[in-house]
Design a protein around this motif. Structure first.
Motif, PDB file in Angstrom:
ATOM      1  N   ASN A 151       0.818  -1.220   0.000  1.00  0.00           N
ATOM      2  CA  ASN A 151       0.000   0.000   0.000  1.00  0.00           C
ATOM      3  C   ASN A 151       0.847   1.263   0.000  1.00  0.00           C
ATOM      4  OD1 ASN A 151      -2.439  -1.436   0.169  1.00  0.00           O
ATOM      5  ND2 ASN A 151      -2.371  -1.480   2.411  1.00  0.00           N
ATOM      6  N   THR A 187      -3.475  -7.092   5.612  1.00  0.00           N
ATOM      7  CA  THR A 187      -4.252  -5.853   5.685  1.00  0.00           C
ATOM      8  C   THR A 187      -5.515  -5.976   4.846  1.00  0.00           C
ATOM      9  OG1 THR A 187      -3.149  -4.815   3.777  1.00  0.00           O
ATOM     10  CG2 THR A 187      -2.164  -4.464   5.962  1.00  0.00           C
ATOM     11  N   THR A 210      -8.384  -3.187   3.118  1.00  0.00           N
ATOM     12  CA  THR A 210      -8.610  -1.778   2.836  1.00  0.00           C
ATOM     13  C   THR A 210      -9.893  -1.582   2.044  1.00  0.00           C
ATOM     14  OG1 THR A 210      -6.216  -1.435   2.724  1.00  0.00           O
ATOM     15  CG2 THR A 210      -7.609   0.303   1.803  1.00  0.00           C
ATOM     16  N   TYR A 234      -8.085   5.877   1.009  1.00  0.00           N
ATOM     17  CA  TYR A 234      -8.934   4.843   1.583  1.00  0.00           C
ATOM     18  C   TYR A 234      -9.938   5.461   2.557  1.00  0.00           C
ATOM     19  CZ  TYR A 234      -5.690   5.004   5.628  1.00  0.00           C
ATOM     20  OH  TYR A 234      -4.917   5.403   6.688  1.00  0.00           O
ATOM     21  N   ASN A 279      -8.795   1.379   6.614  1.00  0.00           N
ATOM     22  CA  ASN A 279      -7.624   0.522   6.465  1.00  0.00           C
ATOM     23  C   ASN A 279      -7.380  -0.206   7.781  1.00  0.00           C
ATOM     24  OD1 ASN A 279      -5.310  -0.491   5.022  1.00  0.00           O
ATOM     25  ND2 ASN A 279      -4.036   0.795   6.343  1.00  0.00           N
TER      26      ASN A 279
END
Length: 448
Positions: free
Chosen positions: A45, A257, A259, A267, A270
């Motif tokens: 990310n 993760t 998101t 985002y 998250n």
């Protein structure tokens, strides 16, 4: 031994810093190497195509006895910290993130990072035995004190370095959602280590003629040291001079993760979960030693605790106890292995309205600080409201820590520069038992 205690409290009074490193900035919307230290999956990310970490330093101290107002009182620090019967806990931790580089390519993210650590900890030290050694029992209202510690009391110091090799990948992605996985493989470079542990410590301290004597005592004792800290536990230069040793250990972090995307602001939500520091390192040095003893003082025998007044190394402590004849060795080895502080991290960052976010972060230790071969960690819960623009953020972390309790701080980010504290507000407005400071700079290259 008295000098060992006083040195620990001197570090507390001079540096006075908290426990969660990089509180607030670690869940920043500007995702980079710092975020990946909490969860390697965040590398997929990255906010920029490439990032260079130039430096980041966090200095943390917390304790369960002394507040900021006490530092301005007329009483000595060692008098204050050994008042009452609650065991003493103190954590002094330094984390320095050195040069690092990360980049993102298609669904992948990669990074190489470097870190150095220094720790000085008191873990569940009986206030009565500490008072007897440091103050000759000045806090005692009677001429004797009974000790009944059904736990392991530790005095611990260590330094080590690490090189991290990280990779992350987007496992599933749509226009609205993204799921990542990642891992970091760590090369560990143990520097110095010193541990004094006294488990199931029972006995009586008698105060006679201004001196303290230990009688009718039993304990299981561990004395371990390697490198500079064996001969100079209380000299802070010993920590700085022995951070990186030879490669002799490995560890791994892994995490994921999830998101919910926002085309405009990156985002809307998250979140992540990770397990960090699964591994250990072996200390090897010419003066290496780790020995387990049985301590036994019976009948009319006694140990004069004033012998420890000017001691500043574990080697001296061990030699005094051995010469007294009250220690019986049960096992001894030269090289020894020490476990890293394995922790579970979980967090979520929610966009309330554009530019306003609220994140919650949990650190839960998965190891037992009472073990003599264990580097310590703390349980932490942090709530952070944050005003966030592309190149500027201001955030106010609100934390509950295992040792020092509640603290509130503030931090700022301007482009790649950041500075902050997890306890600046509580240090100013109430009797906080911790404070912290961190600062760093990283350079992002290329658009996201």
């Amino acid at each position: 031994m008295k000098k060992l205690f006083i040195s620990a409290f001197f570090l507390l009074s001079v540096y006075s810093f908290a426990q969660e490193h990089f509180s607030g900035i670690g869940t920043s919307k500007r995702i980079g190497i710092l975020n990946a230290n909490f969860n390697p999956a965040e590398l997929a990310n990255l906010s920029s195509k490439m990032e260079i970490n130039l430096f980041a330093t966090s200095i943390n101290v917390s304790n369960n006895k002394i507040g900021f107002s006490d530092l301005n009182s007329d009483e000595n620090i060692e008098d204050l910290i050994f008042k009452g019967n609650e065991p003493v806990n103190l954590r002094f931790d330094v984390e320095v993130a050195g040069p690092g580089f990360a980049f993102r390519h298609k669904k992948w993210g990669f990074a190489i990072s470097s870190k150095a650590y220094g720790k000085l900890n008191l873990v569940d030290v009986d206030a009565n035995i500490g008072d007897a050694i440091a103050n000759n029992g000045l806090n005692s209202l009677v001429n004797f004190t009974t000790l009944n510690g059904n736990y392991n009391q530790r005095l611990l110091g260590t330094t080590y370095g690490e090189i991290g090799l990280s990779a992350a990948r987007s496992l599933w992605e749509t226009d609205k959602y993204k799921l990542n996985g990642g891992a970091t493989f760590k090369l560990l470079f143990p520097g110095s280590y010193a541990n004094f542990g006294a488990d199931q410590f029972e006995g009586t301290v008698n105060y006679i003629g201004g001196n303290a004597f230990l009688t009718n005592a039993n304990a299981s004792v561990n004395v371990a040291y390697s490198g500079n800290l064996g001969s100079s536990f209380s000299d802070f230069d010993s920590y700085a001079d022995s951070v990186f040793g030879g490669l002799n250990g490995f560890a791994i972090d892994f995490g994921g993760t999830f998101t919910i995307k926002d085309e405009k602001d990156g985002y809307k939500f998250n979140s992540g979960i990770s397990v960090r520091n699964i591994g250990s390192m072996t200390f090897k040095d010419e003066n290496n030693s780790t020995t387990n003893y049985d301590l036994s003082i019976q009948g009319t025998e006694s140990l004069d605790l004033s012998q420890f007044e000017n001691v500043d190394s574990l080697q001296e402590v061990e030699q005094i106890l051995v010469d007294s004849g009250f220690l019986t060795s049960t096992s001894s080895t030269k090289d020894f292995k020490v476990k890293l502080p394995t922790v579970l991290n979980a967090y979520a960052d929610l966009q309330v309205i554009p530019t306003l976010y609220i994140s919650v972060f949990l650190q839960q230790k998965l190891t037992d600080d009472a073990n003599n071969d264990q580097i310590t960690a703390q349980n932490v819960l942090t709530l952070t409201p944050r005003f966030s623009l592309k190149n500027f953020e201001v955030f106010a972390p609100l934390s509950q820590t295992e040792i020092a309790g509640f603290n509130a701080g503030i931090g700022f980010r301007a482009y790649g520069f950041f500075i902050g504290s997890g306890s600046a507000f509580t240090a100013l407005i109430n009797d906080s038992k911790q404070a912290d400071f961190y600062i760093g700079y990283r350079l992002g290259l290329g658009k996201s």
